[in-house]
Design a protein around this motif. Structure first.
Motif, PDB file in Angstrom:
ATOM      1  N   UNK A 265       0.832  -1.203   0.000  1.00 33.60           N
ATOM      2  CA  UNK A 265       0.000   0.000   0.000  1.00 33.60           C
ATOM      3  C   UNK A 265       0.868   1.254   0.000  1.00 33.60           C
ATOM      4  N   UNK A 266       1.940   1.247   0.779  1.00 32.22           N
ATOM      5  CA  UNK A 266       2.824   2.421   0.829  1.00 32.22           C
ATOM      6  C   UNK A 266       3.469   2.679  -0.525  1.00 32.22           C
ATOM      7  N   UNK A 267       3.907   1.614  -1.189  1.00 29.51           N
ATOM      8  CA  UNK A 267       4.525   1.786  -2.501  1.00 29.51           C
ATOM      9  C   UNK A 267       3.506   2.285  -3.528  1.00 29.51           C
ATOM     10  N   UNK A 268       2.284   1.810  -3.416  1.00 28.03           N
ATOM     11  CA  UNK A 268       1.232   2.247  -4.344  1.00 28.03           C
ATOM     12  C   UNK A 268       0.883   3.709  -4.127  1.00 28.03           C
ATOM     13  N   UNK A 269       0.928   4.152  -2.876  1.00 33.14           N
ATOM     14  CA  UNK A 269       0.616   5.543  -2.572  1.00 33.14           C
ATOM     15  C   UNK A 269       1.609   6.496  -3.211  1.00 33.14           C
ATOM     16  N   UNK A 270       2.873   6.130  -3.186  1.00 31.15           N
ATOM     17  CA  UNK A 270       3.914   7.010  -3.728  1.00 31.15           C
ATOM     18  C   UNK A 270       3.680   7.268  -5.216  1.00 31.15           C
ATOM     19  N   UNK A 271       3.149   6.271  -5.920  1.00 31.70           N
ATOM     20  CA  UNK A 271       2.931   6.402  -7.366  1.00 31.70           C
ATOM     21  C   UNK A 271       1.514   6.836  -7.712  1.00 31.70           C
ATOM     22  N   UNK A 272       0.693   7.169  -6.696  1.00 31.37           N
ATOM     23  CA  UNK A 272      -0.720   7.468  -6.943  1.00 31.37           C
ATOM     24  C   UNK A 272      -0.911   8.801  -7.658  1.00 31.37           C
ATOM     25  N   UNK A 273      -1.968   8.883  -8.460  1.00 34.23           N
ATOM     26  CA  UNK A 273      -2.346  10.140  -9.116  1.00 34.23           C
ATOM     27  C   UNK A 273      -3.601  10.673  -8.436  1.00 34.23           C
ATOM     28  N   UNK A 274      -4.069  11.837  -8.897  1.00 34.01           N
ATOM     29  CA  UNK A 274      -5.257  12.420  -8.283  1.00 34.01           C
ATOM     30  C   UNK A 274      -6.531  11.662  -8.645  1.00 34.01           C
ATOM     31  N   UNK A 275      -6.436  10.720  -9.591  1.00 34.02           N
ATOM     32  CA  UNK A 275      -7.606   9.918  -9.961  1.00 34.02           C
ATOM     33  C   UNK A 275      -7.463   8.461  -9.524  1.00 34.02           C
ATOM     34  N   UNK A 276      -6.537   8.210  -8.590  1.00 29.94           N
ATOM     35  CA  UNK A 276      -6.225   6.828  -8.207  1.00 29.94           C
ATOM     36  C   UNK A 276      -7.259   6.193  -7.294  1.00 29.94           C
ATOM     37  N   UNK A 277      -8.132   7.001  -6.691  1.00 33.08           N
ATOM     38  CA  UNK A 277      -9.080   6.446  -5.714  1.00 33.08           C
ATOM     39  C   UNK A 277     -10.499   6.422  -6.261  1.00 33.08           C
ATOM     40  N   UNK A 278     -11.328   5.666  -5.568  1.00 36.25           N
ATOM     41  CA  UNK A 278     -12.748   5.605  -5.903  1.00 36.25           C
ATOM     42  C   UNK A 278     -13.538   5.347  -4.629  1.00 36.25           C
ATOM     43  N   UNK A 279     -14.845   5.509  -4.690  1.00 36.45           N
ATOM     44  CA  UNK A 279     -15.722   5.169  -3.574  1.00 36.45           C
ATOM     45  C   UNK A 279     -16.361   3.821  -3.870  1.00 36.45           C
ATOM     46  N   UNK A 280     -16.224   2.887  -2.938  1.00 33.00           N
ATOM     47  CA  UNK A 280     -16.768   1.544  -3.144  1.00 33.00           C
ATOM     48  C   UNK A 280     -17.168   0.943  -1.805  1.00 33.00           C
ATOM     49  N   UNK A 281     -18.164   0.074  -1.832  1.00 29.38           N
ATOM     50  CA  UNK A 281     -18.549  -0.668  -0.623  1.00 29.38           C
ATOM     51  C   UNK A 281     -18.213  -2.154  -0.756  1.00 29.38           C
ATOM     52  N   UNK A 282     -17.441  -2.517  -1.780  1.00 25.80           N
ATOM     53  CA  UNK A 282     -17.169  -3.922  -2.060  1.00 25.80           C
ATOM     54  C   UNK A 282     -16.151  -4.564  -1.109  1.00 25.80           C
ATOM     55  N   UNK A 283     -15.304  -3.782  -0.481  1.00 25.18           N
ATOM     56  CA  UNK A 283     -14.216  -4.373   0.291  1.00 25.18           C
ATOM     57  C   UNK A 283     -14.470  -4.409   1.798  1.00 25.18           C
ATOM     58  N   UNK A 284     -15.412  -3.594   2.281  1.00 28.25           N
ATOM     59  CA  UNK A 284     -15.689  -3.611   3.721  1.00 28.25           C
ATOM     60  C   UNK A 284     -17.170  -3.597   4.053  1.00 28.25           C
ATOM     61  N   UNK A 285     -18.000  -3.321   3.058  1.00 31.93           N
ATOM     62  CA  UNK A 285     -19.434  -3.265   3.323  1.00 31.93           C
ATOM     63  C   UNK A 285     -19.935  -1.857   3.558  1.00 31.93           C
ATOM     64  N   UNK A 286     -19.026  -0.933   3.836  1.00 34.60           N
ATOM     65  CA  UNK A 286     -19.395   0.478   3.941  1.00 34.60           C
ATOM     66  C   UNK A 286     -18.781   1.220   2.766  1.00 34.60           C
ATOM     67  N   UNK A 287     -19.479   2.248   2.300  1.00 33.06           N
ATOM     68  CA  UNK A 287     -18.902   3.066   1.252  1.00 33.06           C
ATOM     69  C   UNK A 287     -17.619   3.685   1.789  1.00 33.06           C
TER      70      UNK A 287
END
Length: 374
Positions: A265-287
């Motif tokens: 996760x830390x390595x992925x964060x360093x290379x992240x762009x401003x569009x790298x995230x999304x809103x999802x409820x698939x991984x924990x059940x909460x958005x």
């Protein structure tokens, strides 16, 4: 010009009053990131004059006591503990079985049992968590996914505990006020991790921080803590000018040495762009705001709906652990805010020092406006 100077003075005074109430020096709090926050990370904020927050959401009472002791081994300054209010809606067990079936082939591929025993699901007892918090003599407590019920609030206030409720909408901020919170954490849509909604519908909870601050500043006569997308000195000071009494940061320190986030996760964060995230409820059940990955897309394309919280989190727990072990970024849950694209990898103490310096200068009147980026 006079109006602007008056606004700056008022903002600095709000921040000073907030710090005085909590016995801290700078209006800077750490976000309680379950699975990422550590006693060392919380202590780094407190040592610097801010307020570290322990994420005790999913901890057993004895683990809460152990982590509180660890913070106190590092610092004698104030810190807070965050608890997660038990959900009223327990999710859909029938849908949970469908999700398990849909994940069967992937689980086999990862060397995991094809089935998940839903009857084995257990959560820490909230009553005992609260007892542990009170027994530890902590002087500040945050709450996620709701407000403390009257009986809990009365016990906390009787013990001299400062309560910080969390809200994602103006309506929820008003509920926290009615629940006699001493301050309200406003979680903007930019924030990483689970949305902290409890009265509003999940999709309604995605309000930007600037809009939240404007509305709550007019309607809620409580100190407001701004959270979401704050990772720079300019952003921190701007939140104070916009009406906050303090700021809370998470993503800005999630990549630090003190963080418990998986290395992937830390390595992925360093290379992240401003569009790298999304809103999802698939991984924990909460958005929640997480980094996009193949698993989210695959479940979405297959039309497999989430079973809700907490079932979905339980179903995904061992799968996420295996993904981290195998270095599978396409499967890993990575709770990251929109500020990841401006993040610069450094120790938490260095990030806190830079943010804290800007806040100190603003409160002392040395800064005429939002601090210059560093």
């Amino acid at each position: 010009m006079q109006a602007q100077e008056g606004m700056m003075r008022a903002a600095a005074e709000r921040a000073r009053r907030f710090c005085e109430r909590l016995g801290i020096e700078i209006p800077l709090l750490s976000a309680p990131m379950s699975g990422v926050s550590t006693p060392e990370l919380a202590a780094a904020f407190s040592c610097a004059g801010g307020l570290g927050v322990l994420a005790a959401d999913l901890l057993e009472p004895e683990d809460i006591e152990r982590e509180v002791r660890r913070v106190r081994e590092i610092t004698d300054r104030p810190f807070a503990v965050n608890l997660r209010i038990p959900p009223r809606d327990r999710g859909d067990r029938g849908q949970a079985l469908k999700v398990i079936y849909a994940l069967g082939e992937l689980r086999r591929e990862l060397g995991l049992p094809e089935q998940v025993d839903l009857d084995a699901f257990r959560e820490p007892d909230f009553e005992r968590q609260l007892e542990a918090l009170l027994d530890c003599g902590v002087k500040a407590a945050c709450c996620s996914f709701g407000g403390y019920r009257e009986a809990y609030e009365e016990r906390l206030h009787a013990a001299g505990v400062f309560i910080l409720g969390a809200a994602t909408t103006l309506r929820e901020a008003k509920v926290q006020r009615s629940a006699r919170a001493d301050a309200v954490i406003l979680q903007g849509a930019e924030a990483g991790g689970p949305r902290l909604y409890f009265e509003s519908e999940p999709q309604e909870s995605s309000v930007g921080l600037s809009v939240l601050l404007a509305g709550a500043g007019r309607a809620v006569s409580l100190p407001l803590v701004a959270s979401g997308g704050i990772s720079t000195p300019a952003g921190a000071v701007a939140a104070l000018v916009a009406g906050a009494s303090a700021v809370m940061v998470g993503t800005a320190v999630a990549c630090s040495h003190e963080s418990a986030a998986p290395g992937l996760m830390k390595r992925s964060m360093i290379a992240a762009s401003d569009t790298a995230t999304c809103l999802s409820d698939q991984l924990s059940g909460r958005l929640e705001r997480v980094m996009k990955n193949g698993l989210i897309e695959a479940l979405k394309r297959a039309g497999v709906a989430s079973s809700g919280y907490p079932w979905q989190r339980f179903i995904m727990q061992d799968l996420m652990e295996r993904a981290a072990q195998l270095g599978r970024a396409d499967l890993l849950r990575m709770p990251v805010g929109q500020g990841a694209d401006v993040f610069c990898c450094r120790k938490a103490s260095e990030t806190i020092r830079i943010l804290g310096q800007a806040l100190r200068e603003f409160m002392s009147g040395q800064s005429a406006g939002p601090a210059k980026e560093q």
